[in-house]
Design a protein around this motif. Sequence first.
Motif, short mmCIF file in Angstrom:
data_model
loop_
_atom_site.label_atom_id
_atom_site.label_comp_id
_atom_site.label_asym_id
_atom_site.label_seq_id
_atom_site.Cartn_x
_atom_site.Cartn_y
_atom_site.Cartn_z
N UNK A 99 -12.48 28.36 -15.00
CA UNK A 99 -12.02 26.87 -15.45
C UNK A 99 -10.76 27.09 -16.53
N UNK A 100 -9.90 26.32 -16.28
CA UNK A 100 -8.60 26.27 -17.09
C UNK A 100 -8.23 24.74 -17.43
N UNK A 143 -10.09 37.65 -19.70
CA UNK A 143 -10.20 37.85 -18.56
C UNK A 143 -9.01 38.68 -17.90
N UNK A 144 -9.03 39.82 -17.41
CA UNK A 144 -7.82 40.45 -16.60
C UNK A 144 -7.84 40.35 -15.36
N UNK A 159 -17.11 23.56 -17.48
CA UNK A 159 -17.67 23.92 -18.82
C UNK A 159 -17.13 25.63 -19.12
N UNK A 160 -17.12 25.83 -20.21
CA UNK A 160 -16.92 27.17 -20.79
C UNK A 160 -17.95 28.09 -20.24
N UNK A 191 -21.49 33.45 -17.13
CA UNK A 191 -22.08 33.63 -15.90
C UNK A 191 -21.37 34.86 -15.19
N UNK A 192 -19.95 35.15 -15.60
CA UNK A 192 -19.13 36.15 -14.96
C UNK A 192 -20.01 37.36 -15.25
N UNK A 193 -19.75 38.55 -14.38
CA UNK A 193 -20.28 39.82 -14.77
C UNK A 193 -19.26 40.37 -15.92
N UNK A 194 -19.84 41.20 -16.76
CA UNK A 194 -19.04 41.82 -17.94
C UNK A 194 -18.37 43.02 -17.52
N UNK A 195 -17.25 43.38 -17.88
CA UNK A 195 -16.71 44.57 -17.63
C UNK A 195 -17.67 45.78 -18.22
#
Length: 466
Positions: A27-28, A72-73, A149-150, A155-159
Amino acid sequence: MSDLVQDKELIIGWDEWVSLPQLGLPAVKVKVDTGARTSSIHAFMIEPFTRAGKSRVRFGIHPLPERPDITVFCTADLVDQREITSSNGESEVRYVVKTLVRIGGQEWPIEISLTNRENMQYRMLLGRTAIGGNVIVDPNLSCVQGELSAALYDELPRAKGPRKNLKIGILTREPNNYSSERLVAAAEERGHLIELINTTSCYINITSHRPEVHLGGKSLEGFDAIIPRIGASITFYGMAVVRQFEAMGVYCLNSASAIGASRDKLYAHQLLARAGIGMPDTGFARSPKATDELIKFVGGAPLVVKLLEGTQGKGVVLTETKKAAESVIDAFQGLKANILVQEFIKEAAGSDIRCFVVGNKVVAAMRRESLDGDFRANLHQGGQAKQIRLTKEERATAVRAAKVMGLSMAGVDLLRSDKGPKVLEVNSSPGLEGIEKVTKKKIADLVIEHIEKNARPPKVIKPRRL
Ligand code: ADP
Ligand code: MG
């Protein structure tokens, strides 16, 4: 890449929520700007690099202005480097990447330039080359394709790992060897930026107020940590480069002085002896008149004669008798070579133990054995390796030996003798390939983890009031 294009008519307003699936950005919010040719996105830590012959670029994005905690990288193919003039008339050379954009259920490839203007109101501008024939822009509308939505980011996997997005450099002349590739993979998997720096291509600017290291016309900046992998043939130059990074306040996994100490076999033995660490009795002499005494020091023949500059088992000779010892020592001295004379640890019987130390721990150990009856266990001499369980004493000895040298990462070689472990040498750039394969341990990950714990957070310099 998906070949979905804008097949249906799509109406978009002057701003819209989009996703960039290939960059991992769900989302951007973009401003649609038909006044601009190319689309652009606000990125930081923009790092071009080449992998497997392909030009790529890595960059960080804070996709939501109101959520600075989300970073996010992204990694993308680099398609161009272009001079781009922004709406305020300033022009700058920017990296351009190609990636898919998704709006209202349709997706198509677009080009995006990377820019680091912190004051951009929108993180991304959608320029007119990204808007094809089936897209109609209605400047009176806003977010007609719905909100994103932010929460999608949550929900993204964390580093993995406690500290994310460090910038790590590996000083090496072998970017494609197993050790380099494993360290790169482990660092990237944990969310860091990692760059391979060719040690001998670096040049140095020695000034007291602003020490720098340069490479290819560019100053190497912003590193949080350096992993020195300095080969024996470039110790002198490599140490200077590491020292320079130290002067810049960068955390170096192994310091220049520690690398220097471990490389000098004689000095290393003196340091180990002073710390009371077990090692074979060792003598060193220059004068041929001392040969007799030297042989007595180490308990007579059989004994081992070593060239100080030797590695990988070359220049290590076993002499069975006193006569043989005398002639080998005389021969080396005649050639003006620096040698050590050492007690032969017979019980070790052609095998030695490599302990891989990271920080205060032996993280892996293997036993190397010569196959053909050679007394040298070096794999380069045709040895074979197996995983081994160390005794408590061996573990403690290896950790202390690394510590005495001042090395945070070390390969400590020891022999199992009747009188306990005897340290042979301490290596400051131990290879990962043999030991990771034999022990199935992910040593590279442990090295990166150690760096996460020890790299100092970057200094924040407060602006001075004048
Ligand atoms: P290099 O730096 O060339 O590897 P080392 O000192 O590690 O030189 O010696 C190479 C190998 O020779 C060792 O791995 C070990 O197997 C054997 N070796 C060396 N020194 C001794 C010794 N004093 N007693 C018994 N074996 C030894
Ligand atoms: Mg060795």
